[in-house]
Enzyme design. Structure first.
Site, PDB file in Angstrom:
ATOM      1  N   ASP A  65      -9.949  21.981  62.033  1.00 20.49           N
ATOM      2  CA  ASP A  65      -8.845  22.148  61.098  1.00 20.49           C
ATOM      3  C   ASP A  65      -8.516  20.811  60.430  1.00 20.49           C
ATOM      4  O   ASP A  65      -8.434  19.771  61.090  1.00 20.49           O
ATOM      5  CB  ASP A  65      -7.619  22.667  61.860  1.00 20.49           C
ATOM      6  N   GLU A  90     -12.598  21.868  57.533  1.00 19.67           N
ATOM      7  CA  GLU A  90     -11.961  21.780  56.223  1.00 19.67           C
ATOM      8  C   GLU A  90     -12.122  20.347  55.716  1.00 19.67           C
ATOM      9  O   GLU A  90     -11.588  19.414  56.335  1.00 19.67           O
ATOM     10  CB  GLU A  90     -10.485  22.138  56.328  1.00 19.67           C
TER      11      GLU A  90
END
Length: 663
Positions: free
Chosen positions: A348, A377
């Site tokens: 993340d 990400e």
């Protein structure tokens, strides 16, 4: 030189200058004449063992905490229960003079609970491996007793070409909570051990399940599970323990561990890998975090003015470039692979972390678990207090050759920009997005036929290899695909919605990156238009499984699309040079993208595969190289045996749909 002393030397450079000078004076003075090789002896052992805060045996339990000298005194408390009650025992821990406090309790303490207190408040430490209800106390367990039968033979070790993966992103509660799921263990890890769930995943054809955060997070009260509560779980509390609300008994620390392992084992038996969503970039809060309660100000970044940095958008940002946080991340990810047999990680806000840490993680797994897939990400949620050129951003993926990132170029070129739910793009019939889709189809690598000046977010290729790009059109973030279509295509009919949904996924699954879909898309899932459903009720987030009966053509298309990709290596070449050699884009008009995978690409049995995506509201004619072709996809139907034949140099493509054909 003992491991404890080596550890102190390794950690010294990231603490205070005074501490570094003190250790240097005491430990390095004798080495000034040379012969310091023993200082790095057993570094790997130290790296992976220094966070064993609790070591259990029936004869004794040893506690060791990494904490500052300024704490002066650290108290260990033992409790009978995971919450409430007075301590059974209180012990002042011994300080080693450097960075460790320790205590040993003789006898068998299994089943009891503990906390550490450095003077800031009680917590289970930073590396608890078992906890009580709501995770505020650690638990003393024998981890061997948490293994299901046959666990030793469970692990998937086969390394595959990453473009062979088909990733299915799911939230435990979303997947099974609705009565229509027909599953017994609704909202629990065990739902994924039930044959009905396994059969659905196998029939769809996915071979990797990406589970949203499944570590112990803070926002759900595990003592009130009879009251519906919902969160995606991006609010870390204890990073190395499964979440209690997904277990059948959050009060028993063994149950959540065993049930998580049973879930992994069931998926592995079905040939499905398990990818864990990890959130090391921030904690639920700062002042009350285990990091801050244990060793304050070491695990987080501050801005130049002394205030806390917030690159996560959640109130704080961890400092992966500092050795304690870096080693915590390495040890934590290694622990999930060692203890829980996890096959990969979705990181993340990977752009909050530094490049060096991500490369060290990759190198660690390459040595022993090379099949571990790592992607994340490639952005942050705000400015970080660390130079952007040193952060694991998407633009820096070329400096992380073993790590992949989400390709939002094709996502937004298909559906519309992330910052405006009502603005459509290619599948809404909006011209000008074609080059960005071509960029995604190539897997974000450099390709001579792509004009990067026209690509939406990246003006140059960022992937060295196509498997470094995750191809997708929707995930848990933002609107799901159905809601986005309804928001961005005024007056859309159900028939049109289905055609455009299938068109978008055709782009995803014929692209050279790693395909990724959100759970429920195969059942035409919607979230009633909610953009950010991180804490919305089940009525918004749940998957309505009756849609499988209402829209069987959607599931059939997804299933056949996945099967076609698996059966034909031309769609998953996995090598940049092969993609540049075999992927040829054909000249077309606006609202069309067409490409050819030529010359038996990847040794494919199909020769000269042509894929045409038409988002216009009219049937379009497209020029193709002259030949005798078999049509395998048209009008929302896929049949690898053939639907029709075409001879010549032109093909008709129905409105808002895809055509796939081959010689």
């Amino acid at each position: 030189m003992t491991n404890v002393k080596i550890t102190n030397l390794l950690l010294a450079g990231v603490l205070s200058l005074a501490t570094a000078q003190d250790i240097a004076a005491q430990e390095l003075g004798a080495q000034s004449a040379g012969g310091g090789d023993e200082l790095i002896e057993d570094t790997a052992t130290v790296l992976f063992n220094y966070q064993n805060e609790v070591t259990y045996s029936p004869q004794k339990t040893t506690f060791q905490l990494f904490a500052p000298k300024e704490a002066k005194a650290v108290t260990l408390r033992i409790y009978a229960e995971g919450q409430g009650g007075e301590p059974l025992k209180t012990v002042k821990m011994d300080y080693d003079g450097y960075v460790y406090y320790s205590a040993t309790l003789d006898g068998d303490w299994k089943g009891k609970f503990y906390t550490f207190d450095t003077g800031r408040g009680e917590c289970p430490g930073v590396f608890a491996k078992a906890v009580g209800v709501n995770g505020r106390r650690g638990a003393i367990v024998d981890l061997d007793e948490t293994d299901p039968e046959g666990w030793d033979a469970d692990r998937i070790t086969q390394k595959v070409k990453m473009t062979d993966l088909v990733i299915y992103e799911m939230h435990h509660r979303d997947f099974s909570i609705d009565p229509s799921s027909g599953l017994k263990y609704k909202g629990k890890f065990l739902a994924l051990t039930e044959q009905k769930a396994i059969d659905h995943l196998k029939r769809l054809g996915v071979n990797a399940v990406h589970i949203l955060p499944s570590f112990d997070y803070a926002s759900v009260d595990e003592t009130r599970l009879d009251t519906p509560q919902y969160n995606w779980g991006y609010d870390p509390l204890n990073y190395n323990v499964p979440e209690g609300s997904y277990s059948t008994n959050p009060y028993d620390p063994v149950v959540r561990i065993r049930e998580f392992k049973q879930m992994v084992q069931a998926l592995h038996k079905a040939g499905i890998r398990v990818i864990l969503d990890v959130v090391y970039n921030h904690t639920f809060d700062l002042a009350g975090s285990n990091f801050q309660l244990t060793y304050p100000d070491v695990f987080y970044r501050k801005k130049a003015d002394g205030t806390w940095s917030d690159g996560s958008g959640c109130g704080n940002e961890t400092a992966s470039e500092r050795e304690p946080m870096r080693r915590f991340m390495l040890r934590s990810m290694r622990y999930w692979v060692d203890e829980y047999h996890i096959d990969g990680f979705r990181v993340d806000l990977m752009g909050v972390h530094d490049i060096e840490t991500m490369n060290q993680i990759r190198a660690m797994f390459d040595r022993e678990f090379p099949a571990t897939f790592i992607y994340g990400e490639g952005w942050s949620a705000g400015a970080c207090a660390y130079p952007i050129e040193k952060l694991a951003m998407k633009a820096n993926i070329s400096r992380m050759p073993g790590i992949a990132a989400f390709g939002d170029e094709m996502r937004d070129a298909l559906r519309g920009p992330f910052n405006d739910d009502h603005k459509g793009a290619f599948i809404a019939g909006v011209p000008g997005n074609e080059e960005s889709i071509k960029f995604g189809i190539a897997g974000a690598i450099s390709h001579p036929q792509i004009d990067n000046s026209k690509v939406n977010y990246s003006k140059e290729a960022w992937a060295l290899q196509p498997w470094q790009a995750i191809s997708y059109v929707s995930c848990h973030d933002d609107m799901c695909l159905v809601d986005r279509l309804r928001a961005s295509v005024p007056g859309i009919t159900q028939d049109e919605l289905i055609r455009l949904d299938l068109l978008a996924q055709t782009a995803v699954f014929t692209a050279q990156g790693v395909p990724f879909i959100q759970a429920g898309e195969e059942a035409l899932r919607d979230k009633k238009g909610v953009h950010n459903s991180f804490n919305s009720p089940d009525s918004i987030n749940r998957i309505d499984w009756t849609n499988l009966d209402k829209y069987p053509q959607v599931f059939d298309y997804y299933r056949n699309l996945i099967s076609m990709r698996k059966n034909h290596p031309a769609f998953r070449l996995g090598d940049a040079d092969l993609v540049r050699k075999h992927l040829e884009f054909l000249p077309v008009q606006d609202c069309l993208v067409a490409f050819r995978l030529k010359d038996n690409a990847g040794g494919d049995a199909w020769k000269n595969i042509i894929v045409i995506l038409n988002s216009a509201k009219q049937t379009r004619s497209v020029d193709i190289p002259y030949g005798n072709y078999t049509v395998v996809c048209r009008d929302g139907v896929i049949n690898e045996a053939g639907l029709d034949t075409v001879t010549g140099s032109q093909v008709s493509v129905p409105a808002q749909s895809a055509v796939i054909l081959h010689e």
